[in-house]
Design a protein around this motif. Structure first.
Motif, short mmCIF file in Angstrom:
data_model
loop_
_atom_site.label_atom_id
_atom_site.label_comp_id
_atom_site.label_asym_id
_atom_site.label_seq_id
_atom_site.Cartn_x
_atom_site.Cartn_y
_atom_site.Cartn_z
N CYS A 117 46.85 47.94 37.69
CA CYS A 117 45.90 46.92 37.21
C CYS A 117 44.60 47.15 37.99
CB CYS A 117 46.47 45.54 37.39
SG CYS A 117 46.44 45.01 39.08
N ASN A 118 43.71 46.19 37.86
CA ASN A 118 42.37 46.44 38.42
C ASN A 118 42.33 46.41 39.93
OD1 ASN A 118 41.08 46.85 36.01
ND2 ASN A 118 41.06 44.66 35.57
N ILE A 119 43.46 46.02 40.58
CA ILE A 119 43.35 45.96 42.06
C ILE A 119 44.15 47.08 42.71
CG2 ILE A 119 42.90 43.49 42.10
CD1 ILE A 119 45.78 42.98 42.80
N THR A 324 38.46 42.92 55.56
CA THR A 324 39.29 44.13 55.43
C THR A 324 40.49 43.82 54.54
OG1 THR A 324 38.64 44.78 57.65
CG2 THR A 324 40.59 45.87 56.72
N GLU A 325 40.67 44.64 53.50
CA GLU A 325 41.75 44.44 52.52
C GLU A 325 42.87 45.44 52.85
OE1 GLU A 325 42.57 42.33 49.85
OE2 GLU A 325 44.38 43.56 50.14
N SER A 326 43.99 44.92 53.37
CA SER A 326 45.02 45.87 53.81
C SER A 326 46.19 45.95 52.85
CB SER A 326 45.55 45.44 55.20
OG SER A 326 46.37 44.30 55.03
N ILE A 327 46.19 45.15 51.78
CA ILE A 327 47.34 45.13 50.87
C ILE A 327 47.10 46.02 49.65
CG2 ILE A 327 48.85 43.66 49.47
CD1 ILE A 327 49.01 42.92 52.42
N PHE A 328 45.96 45.85 48.99
CA PHE A 328 45.69 46.63 47.76
C PHE A 328 44.55 47.61 48.00
CE2 PHE A 328 48.70 44.74 45.11
CZ PHE A 328 48.75 43.38 45.36
N GLU A 329 44.62 48.72 47.23
CA GLU A 329 43.63 49.79 47.50
C GLU A 329 42.32 49.64 46.75
OE1 GLU A 329 46.61 50.24 46.08
OE2 GLU A 329 46.59 51.76 44.50
N ASN A 330 42.24 48.64 45.87
CA ASN A 330 41.02 48.60 45.07
C ASN A 330 40.64 47.16 44.73
OD1 ASN A 330 38.89 49.37 43.53
ND2 ASN A 330 40.11 49.82 41.70
N ARG A 331 40.48 46.35 45.73
CA ARG A 331 40.29 44.92 45.47
C ARG A 331 38.87 44.45 45.82
NH1 ARG A 331 44.92 40.20 45.89
NH2 ARG A 331 44.15 39.26 43.97
N PHE A 332 37.89 45.38 45.73
CA PHE A 332 36.51 45.00 45.99
C PHE A 332 35.61 45.20 44.76
CE2 PHE A 332 36.74 43.67 50.20
CZ PHE A 332 37.39 44.58 51.02
N LYS A 333 36.24 45.30 43.57
CA LYS A 333 35.41 45.59 42.38
C LYS A 333 34.41 44.48 42.13
CE LYS A 333 37.18 47.68 38.72
NZ LYS A 333 38.14 48.13 37.67
N TYR A 334 34.72 43.28 42.57
CA TYR A 334 33.82 42.14 42.29
C TYR A 334 32.54 42.23 43.11
CZ TYR A 334 35.48 40.64 46.82
OH TYR A 334 35.75 40.62 48.16
N SER A 366 30.82 39.86 35.29
CA SER A 366 32.11 39.87 34.60
C SER A 366 33.26 40.02 35.59
CB SER A 366 32.16 40.97 33.54
OG SER A 366 32.36 42.20 34.16
N ALA A 367 34.36 39.31 35.26
CA ALA A 367 35.52 39.26 36.15
C ALA A 367 36.40 40.48 35.92
CB ALA A 367 36.31 37.99 35.85
N SER A 368 36.83 41.12 37.00
CA SER A 368 37.69 42.30 36.84
C SER A 368 39.16 41.94 37.02
CB SER A 368 37.30 43.37 37.86
OG SER A 368 37.29 42.76 39.16
N ASP A 369 39.42 40.82 37.69
CA ASP A 369 40.81 40.37 37.78
C ASP A 369 40.78 38.87 38.11
OD1 ASP A 369 40.32 41.73 40.75
OD2 ASP A 369 41.48 39.86 40.84
N LEU A 370 41.93 38.30 38.20
CA LEU A 370 42.08 36.85 38.34
C LEU A 370 41.30 36.27 39.52
CD1 LEU A 370 43.70 34.16 38.11
CD2 LEU A 370 45.65 35.39 39.02
N ARG A 371 41.51 36.81 40.70
CA ARG A 371 40.89 36.20 41.89
C ARG A 371 39.42 36.63 42.01
NH1 ARG A 371 44.84 32.56 41.95
NH2 ARG A 371 46.85 33.59 41.92
N ALA A 372 39.09 37.80 41.50
CA ALA A 372 37.68 38.22 41.46
C ALA A 372 36.91 37.26 40.57
CB ALA A 372 37.57 39.64 40.93
N GLY A 373 37.51 36.88 39.44
CA GLY A 373 36.87 35.94 38.54
C GLY A 373 36.61 34.61 39.20
N ALA A 374 37.62 34.14 39.95
CA ALA A 374 37.46 32.86 40.65
C ALA A 374 36.33 32.96 41.68
CB ALA A 374 38.77 32.49 41.33
N ALA A 375 36.23 34.11 42.33
CA ALA A 375 35.18 34.30 43.35
C ALA A 375 33.80 34.30 42.71
CB ALA A 375 35.41 35.61 44.10
#
Ligand code: EPZ
Length: 430
Positions: A117-119, A324-334, A366-375
């Motif tokens: 998925c996107n993250i 720092t995002e240590s769980i997912f490799e691509n969670r800064f698209k927002y 535009s939102a790329s995933d659920l929590r990015a959209g909320a942000a």
């Protein structure tokens, strides 16, 4: 396609009720079919992901009745099919919880492989490792996972990394295996505990959920239950950051403060006042916010699902913050979208360096995933001028009536589906 239009600048104020935890509900809905008796589940969030999973279990033959907006009755005795249709896994990855549930109950399950998925790529190798350890065969055939077992036998399983999904999926299958299973390096999230408590209410024998070692004694069968899902700590945290980012004063109700400790600690660190009550927290943010460093970690560390929300808030804090995002490799698209609102953020690998700016200005994002959209909604609420957030279908996956709840806190936000409605909103808010 629906989108949000927001006029920023209003400090949020008032009270908001939190719904049931989406990530607990998804697993509990899958586990509910593991008995042939009737299960009643309360405090079910009315969001897209849970509604899709309800469709998925109906599709394989379970009887699902909605007693009211947040209560469902499920009976799995009429299930005729152990193969889940691709359309469901395409819509929500968590359909893979049906692997553990069906394998446990019928010793056979077929579920299409979830894509990334996107993250991040989000493999499920640990889930499959657990099923194999319990004695099941696991094959990938025509894009689907096919897992079968003559019988499931308890095992001592060491997860290679902390995985919420793998912990829950293995816990479900092991509940109906013969003998004892130990899951080492288990995830400790509140929703893992909620699923264990739900399974125990159906007659399972699970101990240690919430610690990194979960012990399961398999039972012959599971029975009827009535269960109420815990509040959603990620929805709660999202509203806490919305209060902080808009310099507001919000009482977030129907929460378990203990589940919010890492979030509360960060909000206090950046200068908010957080008051804790039995089942609510109040966030008061007046004046400037301060910088901080935050690193996402498995529970009880700072949650990855709250990473975009704190970044959107730190965008207007004084000083330089590091996320720092240590769980997912691509969670800064927002971040690219926040930059279009005037944020000053540099992403280097799994770290975002945020230089706080005076204010953000509204833009079309535009939102790329659920929590990015909320942000992005949080950023729009705090920005000067009008923000339009596209692709809100992601947000609707996990937030029940997001814009309604925000409006009740004084936000100028509407769900619109065309340019005409955007113009009307602009004229109304001036
Ligand atoms: C759950 O995803 C949540 N989803 C996610 O929330 C949440 O971000 C995540 O847990 C972490 O808390 C649901 O509960 C439906 P993981 P899950 O297995 O179970 C890697 C949201 O916004 N991994 O704990 O998929 C994986 O790639 C969503 O509500 C493997 O390598 O997360 C990731 O890097 C987004 N192999 C890390 O482990 C595996 O077999 C943690 O993933 C399993 C996971």
């Amino acid at each position: 396609m629906e989108r949000y239009v927001i006029k920023g600048g209003n400090p949020l104020a008032g009270e908001v009720e939190i719904a049931g935890a989406k990530n607990a509900a998804l697993a509990i809905l899958a586990a509910a079919i593991m008995t042939d008796e009737t299960v009643v589940i309360e405090n079910m969030p009315d969001v897209r992901d849970t509604n899709v999973l309800l469709e998925a279990i109906q599709e394989i033959g379970a009887v699902v009745e909605r007693l009211d907006r947040s209560t469902v009755r499920v009976n799995g005795s009429t299930i005729t099919d152990v193969s889940v249709d691709y359309e469901f896994i395409k819509k929500i990855r968590a359909s893979y919880y049906l692997l553990g549930a069906l394998l446990g109950k019928y010793k056979h399950a077929e579920v299409p492989l979830p894509g990334g998925c996107n993250i991040g790529s989000r493999p499920i190798d640990q889930h499959l490792k657990g099923f194999r350890a319990l004695g099941a065969s696991v094959e990938i055939r025509h894009g689907a996972i096919v897992t079968k077992a003559e019988r499931l036998k308890g095992s001592h399983i060491f997860l290679d990394m902390v995985s919420v999904g793998a912990t829950i999926n293995i816990m479900m299958a092991a509940s109906l295996a013969s003998g004892r299973t130990i899951i080492e390096n288990a995830a400790r999230e509140p929703h893992v505990v909620d699923v264990a408590n739900f399974l125990n209410s159906m007659g399972a024998n699970i101990k240690g959920a919430g610690t990194d070692v979960i012990r399961i004694r398999g039972v012959e069968k599971l029975h009827k239950a009535e269960y109420s899902i815990i509040p959603d700590q990620i929805e709660a945290g999202t509203f806490m950051f919305a209060a902080a980012a808009t310099r507001g004063d919000v009482l977030v109700k129907n929460v378990i403060p203990k589940h919010l400790e890492a979030t509360t600690a960060k909000l206090e660190e950046i200068g908010c006042e957080v008051m804790e009550f039995d089942d609510s927290v109040r966030v008061i943010a007046s004046g400037d916010l301060r910088r901080t460093h935050v690193k996402t970690l498995p529970y009880p560390g700072y949650p990855t699902d709250m990473q975009p929300q704190i970044a959107a808030t730190l965008a207007t804090a004084k000083g330089t913050s590091i996320v720092t995002e240590s769980i997912f490799e691509n969670r800064f698209k927002y971040v690219d979208e926040l930059s279009r609102m005037g944020a000053n953020i540099k992403v280097q690998g799994n770290t975002a360096i945020i230089d706080g700016v005076e204010k953000l200005t509204g833009a079309r994002v535009s939102a790329s995933d659920l929590r990015a959209g909320a942000a992005l909604v949080i950023a729009g609420l705090s920005a000067e001028g009008i923000t339009i957030v596209d692709d809100i279908v992601y947000i609707q996956r996990g937030y029940e009536e997001f814009e309604v709840k925000l409006r009740s806190l004084g936000a100028e936000i509407e769900k619109v589906s065309n340019e005409k409605e955007i113009q009307k909103f602009r004229l109304r808010v001036g």
